[in-house]
Design a protein around this motif. Structure first.
Motif, PDB file in Angstrom:
ATOM      1  N   ALA A 192     -20.078  22.174 122.964  1.00 54.77           N
ATOM      2  CA  ALA A 192     -19.569  22.474 123.589  1.00 54.77           C
ATOM      3  C   ALA A 192     -17.854  22.928 123.697  1.00 54.77           C
ATOM      4  N   SER A 193     -17.218  24.325 123.293  1.00 58.50           N
ATOM      5  CA  SER A 193     -15.793  24.228 123.393  1.00 58.50           C
ATOM      6  C   SER A 193     -15.752  25.420 124.428  1.00 58.50           C
ATOM      7  N   ALA A 194     -15.213  25.786 125.762  1.00 56.31           N
ATOM      8  CA  ALA A 194     -14.445  27.040 126.133  1.00 56.31           C
ATOM      9  C   ALA A 194     -13.931  27.752 125.092  1.00 56.31           C
ATOM     10  N   GLN A 195     -12.696  26.774 124.852  1.00 55.86           N
ATOM     11  CA  GLN A 195     -11.835  27.570 124.466  1.00 55.86           C
ATOM     12  C   GLN A 195     -12.171  27.821 122.707  1.00 55.86           C
ATOM     13  N   VAL A 196     -13.317  27.444 121.780  1.00 51.82           N
ATOM     14  CA  VAL A 196     -13.714  28.269 120.676  1.00 51.82           C
ATOM     15  C   VAL A 196     -14.268  29.071 121.105  1.00 51.82           C
ATOM     16  N   LYS A 197     -15.236  29.728 122.190  1.00 57.00           N
ATOM     17  CA  LYS A 197     -15.536  30.125 122.449  1.00 57.00           C
ATOM     18  C   LYS A 197     -15.310  31.311 123.040  1.00 57.00           C
ATOM     19  N   SER A 198     -13.798  31.476 123.838  1.00 58.68           N
ATOM     20  CA  SER A 198     -13.140  32.273 124.178  1.00 58.68           C
ATOM     21  C   SER A 198     -12.041  32.784 122.981  1.00 58.68           C
ATOM     22  N   ALA A 199     -12.067  31.949 122.405  1.00 58.33           N
ATOM     23  CA  ALA A 199     -11.476  31.931 121.356  1.00 58.33           C
ATOM     24  C   ALA A 199     -11.854  33.193 119.946  1.00 58.33           C
ATOM     25  N   VAL A 215     -24.165  24.661 125.381  1.00 58.84           N
ATOM     26  CA  VAL A 215     -24.857  23.790 126.946  1.00 58.84           C
ATOM     27  C   VAL A 215     -23.008  25.541 127.370  1.00 58.84           C
ATOM     28  N   PRO A 216     -23.503  25.470 128.663  1.00 57.67           N
ATOM     29  CA  PRO A 216     -22.996  26.424 129.161  1.00 57.67           C
ATOM     30  C   PRO A 216     -21.728  26.062 129.401  1.00 57.67           C
ATOM     31  N   ASP A 242     -24.489  12.500 135.394  1.00 55.92           N
ATOM     32  CA  ASP A 242     -26.032  13.194 134.062  1.00 55.92           C
ATOM     33  C   ASP A 242     -24.973  13.538 132.408  1.00 55.92           C
ATOM     34  N   PRO A 243     -24.514  13.327 131.789  1.00 55.06           N
ATOM     35  CA  PRO A 243     -24.079  13.680 130.710  1.00 55.06           C
ATOM     36  C   PRO A 243     -24.488  15.321 130.815  1.00 55.06           C
ATOM     37  N   ALA A 244     -25.097  16.165 131.404  1.00 60.20           N
ATOM     38  CA  ALA A 244     -25.004  16.941 130.979  1.00 60.20           C
ATOM     39  C   ALA A 244     -23.850  17.992 131.877  1.00 60.20           C
ATOM     40  N   LEU A 245     -23.685  17.052 132.951  1.00 63.28           N
ATOM     41  CA  LEU A 245     -22.384  17.695 133.834  1.00 63.28           C
ATOM     42  C   LEU A 245     -20.918  17.564 132.838  1.00 63.28           C
ATOM     43  N   ALA A 246     -21.041  17.080 131.978  1.00 64.90           N
ATOM     44  CA  ALA A 246     -19.687  16.308 131.497  1.00 64.90           C
ATOM     45  C   ALA A 246     -18.515  18.062 131.078  1.00 64.90           C
ATOM     46  N   PRO A 247     -19.237  18.768 130.588  1.00 69.62           N
ATOM     47  CA  PRO A 247     -18.618  20.156 130.169  1.00 69.62           C
ATOM     48  C   PRO A 247     -17.837  20.513 131.938  1.00 69.62           C
ATOM     49  N   SER A 248     -18.755  20.843 132.841  1.00 71.42           N
ATOM     50  CA  SER A 248     -18.286  21.310 133.928  1.00 71.42           C
ATOM     51  C   SER A 248     -17.123  20.541 134.750  1.00 71.42           C
ATOM     52  N   MET A 249     -16.915  19.416 134.193  1.00 69.50           N
ATOM     53  CA  MET A 249     -15.315  18.268 134.362  1.00 69.50           C
ATOM     54  C   MET A 249     -14.576  17.789 133.364  1.00 69.50           C
TER      55      MET A 249
END
Length: 439
Positions: free
Chosen positions: A167-174, A192-193, A311-318
């Motif tokens: 889960a990486s916004a930077q890779v997605k954006s690239a 994961v969003p 909750d580990p599902a919150l990890a990408p959003s923080m």
């Protein structure tokens, strides 16, 4: 190195305005630099990382100027019309600049060399190199897939459908940015969003982008050979910067602090949810939407906290807020457990190891695991602080330095931080703002 001792202060009061959001500032400069015509950006974060993006976009052919009031005007070069940079693109400490700009260059017929500082040169780039190579770019990286690296763009590049392995916004954006100048449709599938600033802002600039869901995963599709049109961007306040003041005002008795204009994008608001779960008193005042992004003023009052299992599902959003959450946990009643945080080991520093040892030095009981920390809180009692002559190692990491500054405010003897210089990468006005709020 600039060491500093942060110590107990009075309550945090009044109103502050944190700098502009770092993620959105990077993207505003890049996308305006790709649009044909003039865009205007207000509220831009003027930290070293974002200035590295501005300098790189100038080398790629955009005209970028700042007026005395702090507004930035960008005349874009146009998708497909980037210039080959005459010298290496120096990314400083900025992982975001590096990964997004690699995507941009990958579908243009130009060659660029990317360099960075010692901390950035240790960070993994293979996660971006893999999909960009599949699209036809040729990349020669240093051993271990790190900077410095040379990237030869492909024109035409090949559209791909890419399942994000991490889960990486930077890779997605690239990948999406490489898709801008690639014929056909480029797709990214996210397990994961992750933060969606790229999708929101590209749509604002006129890219044709579709977001769908299939079997519980998000699929983002971008149509290539895009013509971006200029737009004016107001950058909301950075929630990752607001985080330090949200935690400080929560922990320091008697505090009542309002933080103006904070971006509350749901893909970034995990810390707010966890602090409220722990018992924090944070109210959203005057909620509104600015440039496709939800924004509100946050009124934070002191409140006792209780430990929670995050909750580990919150990890990408923080993901960037865990260091300061660990400080909140250190003052809570009971135990806070975090899991699923392997990603923190490859940030500006290994943030699990660095925060575990920093909090232990300041008097916290912490257990470090492979994928998280378990923190036994004091129940609101101040931390003992660091002993005279010892200081916390920040490992060139701005968020460690600011998190331990907050720990110093709620300690008996104060917390010494070995180097505050890295704070300039994201929040150059932090120290002054802290003094002012605690006035």
């Amino acid at each position: 190195m600039t060491s500093h001792r942060f110590s107990h202060t009075g309550p945090l009061k009044g109103t502050i305005r944190v700098p502009g959001d770092k993620s959105i500032s990077h993207r505003a400069l890049m996308f305006a630099g790709l649009a044909v015509g003039q865009s205007r950006i207000t509220g831009l974060l003027e930290g070293e990382d974002v200035l590295a993006t501005a300098a790189a976009m100038r080398q790629l052919g955009a005209q970028i100027e700042r007026d005395p009031e702090g507004a930035w005007t960008v005349y874009g070069a146009g998708v497909g019309s980037l210039l080959e940079p005459k010298s290496a693109l120096d990314m400083g400490n900025s992982g975001t600049s590096t990964r997004l700009l690699m995507g941009l260059v990958a579908s243009h017929a130009i060659t660029a060399t990317f360099t960075g500082d010692a901390s950035l040169s240790g960070r993994p780039m293979k996660r971006v190199i893999d999909p960009l190579s599949m699209m036809g770019a040729s990349i020669e990286a240093s051993a271990g897939g790190t900077l410095p690296l040379m990237l030869r763009g492909a024109s035409p590049a090949v559209p791909i459908t890419y399942h994000l392995p991490v889960a990486s916004a930077q890779v997605k954006s690239a990948v999406l940015l490489a898709g801008l100048n690639t014929p056909g449709i480029t797709r990214v599938i996210e397990p994961v969003p992750t933060r969606d600033h790229t999708e929101r802002m590209l749509t604002g600039f006129g890219a044709r982008l579709e977001v769908g869901e299939e079997n519980g995963t998000r699929i983002i599709a971008i149509r290539g050979e895009a013509d971006l049109r200029p737009m004016d961007v107001t950058v909301p306040g950075d929630p990752s910067s607001a985080a330090f003041f949200m935690v400080a005002a929560t922990l320091v008795p008697g505090s009542d602090l309002t933080i103006l204009n904070v971006g509350l994008n749901p893909t970034r608001a995990g810390l707010l949810a966890v602090l409220r779960q722990m018992g924090a008193d944070i109210a959203e005042v005057n909620p509104r939407e600015v440039g496709g992004e939800p924004v509100a003023d946050l009124r934070v009052r002191h409140a006792p906290l209780s430990g929670v299992d995050v909750d580990p599902a919150l990890a990408p959003s923080m993901i960037d807020e865990f260091p300061v959450l660990f400080v909140a946990a250190a003052l809570a009643s009971g135990t806070t457990r975090t899991t699923g945080l392997e990603e923190l080991r490859v940030k500006e520093s290994d943030r699990l190891a660095t925060m575990a040892s920093a909090l232990q030095l300041a008097g916290t009981r912490v257990e470090e695991h492979e994928d998280g920390l378990t923190i036994h809180g004091t129940g609101g009692e101040p931390l003992t602080g660091t002993r005279e002559g010892t200081s916390v190692a920040t490992r060139l990491d701005h968020r460690i330095a600011m998190s331990m500054a907050v720990a110093g405010l709620v300690s008996r003897t104060g917390v010494s931080v070995d180097d505050t210089a890295p704070i300039n990468t994201s929040f150059p006005t932090f120290m002054g703002m802290l003094d002012e709020a605690a006035g």
